[in-house]
Design a protein around this motif. Sequence first.
Motif, PDB file in Angstrom:
ATOM      1  N   SER A  30       0.824  -1.214   0.000  1.00 12.59           N
ATOM      2  CA  SER A  30       0.000   0.000   0.000  1.00 12.59           C
ATOM      3  C   SER A  30       0.856   1.261   0.000  1.00 12.59           C
ATOM      4  O   SER A  30       0.352   2.339  -0.275  1.00 12.59           O
ATOM      5  N   TYR A 156      -6.007   1.119  -2.721  1.00 16.60           N
ATOM      6  CA  TYR A 156      -7.454   0.937  -2.723  1.00 16.60           C
ATOM      7  C   TYR A 156      -7.827  -0.544  -2.696  1.00 16.60           C
ATOM      8  O   TYR A 156      -8.742  -0.949  -1.988  1.00 16.60           O
ATOM      9  N   GLU A 159      -7.312  -1.782   0.842  1.00 14.69           N
ATOM     10  CA  GLU A 159      -8.346  -1.238   1.736  1.00 14.69           C
ATOM     11  C   GLU A 159      -9.694  -1.917   1.503  1.00 14.69           C
ATOM     12  O   GLU A 159     -10.423  -2.210   2.451  1.00 14.69           O
ATOM     13  N   SER A 163     -11.864  -4.215   4.240  1.00 15.95           N
ATOM     14  CA  SER A 163     -13.262  -3.972   4.622  1.00 15.95           C
ATOM     15  C   SER A 163     -14.072  -5.267   4.661  1.00 15.95           C
ATOM     16  O   SER A 163     -15.158  -5.302   5.227  1.00 15.95           O
TER      17      SER A 163
END
Length: 175
Positions: A30, A156, A159, A163
């Motif tokens: 990331s 992204y 992430e 989630s």
Amino acid sequence: LLFFTLVNFSYAQDYNTFTEEMVEVKFISSVTKVKKENFYIALDFSLKPGWKIYWRQPGDSGLPPNIDYNNTTNLKSLEIKWPFPSKEYESANLLTNVYKDDVIIPIEIAVKDYTKPLNLDTKLNFQVCKDICIPFETNLFLRLDSGESNYTSYFYKIERALSKVPLNYKKLGIN
């Protein structure tokens, strides 16, 4: 030539990719460099249609990916964050927890010293299954220099996978 040299030094990230006919896997990050103690990387699996890998608790059959990171330098801890899988019945009504297609498995990294580079040298064991299961063992590495960092184009994707990680209610203080 000068342009390519500058691009290489400015990104300061190096990794390899394992490729077979039905699967490709690599580490992604990331961040472009180590700037703080904690950040996320991930295993990025790309599976051909019909092929699957297993979750950390595979169910009635299968083996999940396993990482041996004993040869890594500047690593304080590594914690795999398993996104919620799909449930699938296999032959003989065996219920399994699987991933298919493109799979991002986030890994929380803590380094010993953020002013030094991370050299993540691992041995990855995993199996891919369709009608049969094929075991693989490969060496994957990820090298991140220390210094001013930016988010990568993978931020992204990581992430989004985070989630989908089930919450640990005990860690949140909920019984």
